[in-house]
Design an enzyme around this catalytic site. Structure first.
Site, PDB file in Angstrom:
ATOM      1  N   ALA A 206      12.882 -12.665  -3.301  1.00 46.91           N
ATOM      2  CA  ALA A 206      13.398 -12.504  -4.662  1.00 46.91           C
ATOM      3  C   ALA A 206      12.756 -11.274  -5.291  1.00 46.91           C
ATOM      4  O   ALA A 206      11.625 -10.910  -4.950  1.00 46.91           O
ATOM      5  CB  ALA A 206      13.102 -13.742  -5.499  1.00 46.91           C
TER       6      ALA A 206
ATOM      7  N   TRP B  91      14.497 -20.914  -5.065  1.00 50.35           N
ATOM      8  CA  TRP B  91      15.101 -19.831  -4.296  1.00 50.35           C
ATOM      9  C   TRP B  91      14.392 -19.749  -2.944  1.00 50.35           C
ATOM     10  O   TRP B  91      13.176 -19.556  -2.888  1.00 50.35           O
ATOM     11  CB  TRP B  91      14.977 -18.512  -5.051  1.00 50.35           C
ATOM     12  CG  TRP B  91      15.799 -17.438  -4.445  1.00 50.35           C
ATOM     13  CD1 TRP B  91      15.352 -16.385  -3.687  1.00 50.35           C
ATOM     14  CD2 TRP B  91      17.228 -17.319  -4.503  1.00 50.35           C
ATOM     15  NE1 TRP B  91      16.408 -15.612  -3.291  1.00 50.35           N
ATOM     16  CE2 TRP B  91      17.575 -16.164  -3.762  1.00 50.35           C
ATOM     17  CE3 TRP B  91      18.231 -18.072  -5.098  1.00 50.35           C
ATOM     18  CZ2 TRP B  91      18.887 -15.743  -3.609  1.00 50.35           C
ATOM     19  CZ3 TRP B  91      19.551 -17.657  -4.945  1.00 50.35           C
ATOM     20  CH2 TRP B  91      19.869 -16.510  -4.215  1.00 50.35           C
TER      21      TRP B  91
ATOM     22  N   HIS C 257      -0.129 -15.921  -6.413  1.00 55.00           N
ATOM     23  CA  HIS C 257      -1.142 -15.943  -5.356  1.00 55.00           C
ATOM     24  C   HIS C 257      -2.284 -14.969  -5.641  1.00 55.00           C
ATOM     25  O   HIS C 257      -3.255 -14.926  -4.890  1.00 55.00           O
ATOM     26  CB  HIS C 257      -0.502 -15.595  -4.017  1.00 55.00           C
ATOM     27  CG  HIS C 257      -0.072 -14.166  -3.899  1.00 55.00           C
ATOM     28  ND1 HIS C 257       0.820 -13.577  -4.774  1.00 55.00           N
ATOM     29  CD2 HIS C 257      -0.412 -13.193  -3.020  1.00 55.00           C
ATOM     30  CE1 HIS C 257       1.008 -12.319  -4.427  1.00 55.00           C
ATOM     31  NE2 HIS C 257       0.270 -12.054  -3.365  1.00 55.00           N
TER      32      HIS C 257
ATOM     33  N   GLU D 189       1.728  -6.223 -12.157  1.00 58.57           N
ATOM     34  CA  GLU D 189       3.107  -6.349 -12.636  1.00 58.57           C
ATOM     35  C   GLU D 189       3.185  -7.357 -13.777  1.00 58.57           C
ATOM     36  O   GLU D 189       3.889  -7.139 -14.769  1.00 58.57           O
ATOM     37  CB  GLU D 189       4.012  -6.781 -11.484  1.00 58.57           C
ATOM     38  CG  GLU D 189       4.261  -5.704 -10.449  1.00 58.57           C
ATOM     39  CD  GLU D 189       5.064  -6.213  -9.270  1.00 58.57           C
ATOM     40  OE1 GLU D 189       5.567  -7.360  -9.340  1.00 58.57           O
ATOM     41  OE2 GLU D 189       5.197  -5.478  -8.269  1.00 58.57           O
TER      42      GLU D 189
ATOM     43  N   HIS E  28       0.830  -1.201   0.000  1.00 57.08           N
ATOM     44  CA  HIS E  28       0.000   0.000   0.000  1.00 57.08           C
ATOM     45  C   HIS E  28       0.864   1.250   0.000  1.00 57.08           C
ATOM     46  O   HIS E  28       0.558   2.229  -0.675  1.00 57.08           O
ATOM     47  CB  HIS E  28      -0.919  -0.009   1.223  1.00 57.08           C
ATOM     48  CG  HIS E  28      -2.032  -0.996   1.137  1.00 57.08           C
ATOM     49  ND1 HIS E  28      -3.346  -0.639   0.923  1.00 57.08           N
ATOM     50  CD2 HIS E  28      -2.035  -2.347   1.212  1.00 57.08           C
ATOM     51  CE1 HIS E  28      -4.107  -1.705   0.887  1.00 57.08           C
ATOM     52  NE2 HIS E  28      -3.331  -2.763   1.067  1.00 57.08           N
TER      53      HIS E  28
ATOM     54  N   ASP F 283      -6.011   5.828   1.800  1.00 53.79           N
ATOM     55  CA  ASP F 283      -5.623   4.535   1.246  1.00 53.79           C
ATOM     56  C   ASP F 283      -6.414   4.194  -0.011  1.00 53.79           C
ATOM     57  O   ASP F 283      -7.331   3.387   0.030  1.00 53.79           O
ATOM     58  CB  ASP F 283      -5.784   3.426   2.283  1.00 53.79           C
ATOM     59  CG  ASP F 283      -5.071   2.159   1.833  1.00 53.79           C
ATOM     60  OD1 ASP F 283      -3.945   2.273   1.321  1.00 53.79           O
ATOM     61  OD2 ASP F 283      -5.636   1.069   1.976  1.00 53.79           O
TER      62      ASP F 283
ATOM     63  N   SER G 193       4.263 -11.663  -0.151  1.00 54.45           N
ATOM     64  CA  SER G 193       4.998 -11.462   1.096  1.00 54.45           C
ATOM     65  C   SER G 193       4.539 -12.390   2.204  1.00 54.45           C
ATOM     66  O   SER G 193       5.233 -12.553   3.211  1.00 54.45           O
ATOM     67  CB  SER G 193       4.853 -10.006   1.560  1.00 54.45           C
ATOM     68  OG  SER G 193       3.487  -9.685   1.776  1.00 54.45           O
TER      69      SER G 193
ATOM     70  N   ASN H  48      -1.333  -6.282  -6.876  1.00 56.28           N
ATOM     71  CA  ASN H  48      -0.082  -5.680  -7.324  1.00 56.28           C
ATOM     72  C   ASN H  48       0.711  -6.661  -8.187  1.00 56.28           C
ATOM     73  O   ASN H  48       1.288  -6.283  -9.214  1.00 56.28           O
ATOM     74  CB  ASN H  48       0.773  -5.249  -6.129  1.00 56.28           C
ATOM     75  CG  ASN H  48       0.275  -3.964  -5.491  1.00 56.28           C
ATOM     76  OD1 ASN H  48      -0.455  -3.199  -6.099  1.00 56.28           O
ATOM     77  ND2 ASN H  48       0.670  -3.735  -4.256  1.00 56.28           N
ATOM     78  N   SER H  49       0.754  -7.936  -7.777  1.00 60.81           N
ATOM     79  CA  SER H  49       1.463  -8.952  -8.561  1.00 60.81           C
ATOM     80  C   SER H  49       0.810  -9.149  -9.923  1.00 60.81           C
ATOM     81  O   SER H  49       1.492  -9.298 -10.941  1.00 60.81           O
ATOM     82  CB  SER H  49       1.499 -10.282  -7.796  1.00 60.81           C
ATOM     83  OG  SER H  49       2.273 -10.169  -6.623  1.00 60.81           O
TER      84      SER H  49
END
Length: 468
Positions: free
Chosen positions: A336, A332, A353, A361, A18, A129, A270, A357-358
């Protein structure tokens, strides 16, 4: 006497995702401010309690504060105002049970009001937010106050029914946020409170979710057809690492030796981790798929923490797996650089997941996905990727208390083969992902839909600005 320059106050939740998104949104506001009328956009970073125990929602304060300080350097005109840390009892008994409860509490709210009152320049608007998830999740939250009782009823769940989220195909109950979660009632709370806002800033683009954005604008998501506040889709808002090559992470160096679009990347955010039973299923599935892979595998959290530990690969993986796959894959065991990895030409697919945000990207870099949702609104994100956007192959996840979010080896093998092979479904999702890549980048350029939405946002904020 010249009119004083107004300030926009950005108030993010203290989670790193965030914070970074809010910082990038602030930079967008500065870039798109009409005629330079908005010169300052300070961000009020949340207070970090000095003692964190027991309650599961708290982030690691050192990580969040460090992330905040790192972002403050080279901030592109966004000023940082750190709220004072708050002392709590060592056992955490005086802490609220949910971050939203804390934000509106008598502990936190006065700190924010005092900080805003102490700013040197007049305040045009406060952004609390901005909505860092999908427009589909926003549509669901606006709809939930009217359908909450049906969704949480045992009878509804037993029927394995569908939920009507306007602008989307019928959503399976399995793709809804879990009614057992404490967060669910907060979704209803937000759905009501959003109607009191003057606008809702969403990290999406009109090209990504046209159906649900139209449904929100038309009043189809709210009781009685009442119009929701204006929605400003200004995304994708991303924190992209544009550092020059030369000091690359070991994972990126490993990718340099791989052919284009040949590697499937597995990473779970995360808070994503695996126990030995799940890790071994993934290992078997990857090995059987025959495709190259880069797998970020984290171990279980320690103590009461939500956050994973570095993995002990010897404990988690099948005997001989690393030796058999050492020319094919890399496992890994710690953090990362996901953004840099997704930007690499060798990556051809992403098992994710489904954090928003992922997803953004991945779309920004044109990488198709196989969705493995873990918590919160991620099941709805996964459904949208497959059923609405067409940028992902389905990955069937075993859900429920007895299963967790378990994926069997055969299912992962099937999904990876479909995602990475030259078959019809893989070809379609790759084409859709590349289309979305172009759409995302065009949207944020001058003249694009998100650029225009940001300009409208700035102009509407300034309407309410009346300097003394």
């Amino acid at each position: 006497m010249p009119r004083p320059s107004p300030t926009v106050v950005l108030l993010p939740v203290w989670a790193p995702g965030h914070l970074s998104s809010m910082l990038q949104a602030g930079k967008r506001l500065l870039i798109c401010s009409a005629g330079g009328a908005m010169h300052h956009s300070p961000s009020l970073c949340s207070s970090f309690p000095r003692r964190w125990t027991r309650r599961r929602w708290h982030p690691r304060p050192a990580t969040s504060q460090g992330h905040c300080c790192e972002m403050a350097s080279g901030n592109g005109g966004v000023n940082f105002h750190h709220l004072p840390a708050v002392e709590h009892r060592h056992d955490g008994a005086d802490l609220p049970g949910h971050p939203s409860e804390y934000i509106r509490s008598t502990v936190y709210a006065p700190l924010v009001k005092e900080a805003i009152a102490g700013l040197a320049s007049p305040v045009a608007a406060v952004v609390v937010d901005f909505f860092a998830s999908t427009a589909a999740t926003l549509a669901l939250m606006l709809r939930l106050p009217a359908i909450y009782e049906d969704v949480v009823s045992a009878r509804f769940r037993e029927k394995r029914g569908f939920v009507d989220v306007p602008g989307m195909p019928p959503v399976p109950v399995a793709s809804m946020p879990s009614p057992e979660l404490n967060d669910y009632s907060w979704f209803v709370y937000y759905g009501r409170r959003f109607m009191e806002a003057r606008g809702i800033v969403v990290n999406t683009a009109a090209e990504l979710e046209p159906g649900v954005l139209a449904a929100i604008a038309d009043g189809r998501c709210t009781p009685g057809g009442d119009r929701a506040p204006p929605v400003y889709p200004i995304g994708p808002v991303l924190s992209l690492n544009n550092k020059p090559r030369g000091d690359d992470h070991e994972c990126v160096q490993w990718l340099d030796a791989r052919p284009a679009a040949s590697v499937v990347f597995l990473c779970f955010g995360s808070r994503g981790w695996m126990d030995a039973a799940q890790a071994r299923e993934v290992a078997v599935g990857l090995e059987r798929s025959g495709h190259s892979f880069l797998w970020v595998l984290r171990g279980p959290p320690a103590g009461s923490s939500l956050y994973p530990t570095d993995a002990d690969l010897g404990d988690l993986l099948p005997n001989g797996f690393l030796e058999r796959t050492n020319r094919k894959g890399l496992v890994w065991p710690s953090w990362a650089p996901q953004t840099e990895i997704l930007a690499h030409a060798a990556v051809g697919g992403f098992v994710t997941h489904c954090g928003w945000n992922s997803i953004l990207e991945s779309l920004w870099h044109g990488v198709p996905m196989a969705p493995w949702p873990l918590y919160a609104e991620q099941p709805l994100n996964a459904f949208e990727l497959v059923a609405c956007m067409g940028v992902a192959v389905e990955l069937r996840v075993c859900t429920g208390r007895e299963h967790g979010n378990f994926v069997e080896a055969a299912e992962l093998e099937r999904a990876v083969k479909e995602l990475m092979s030259g078959g019809e479904e893989g070809r379609k999702v790759r084409e859709k992902a590349m289309d979305r890549k172009v759409a995302c980048r065009n949207a944020v350029e001058k003249g694009g839909t998100s650029y225009a939405a940001t300009q409208r946002l700035v102009q509407d904020m300034l309407k309410y600005y009346a300097p003394k």
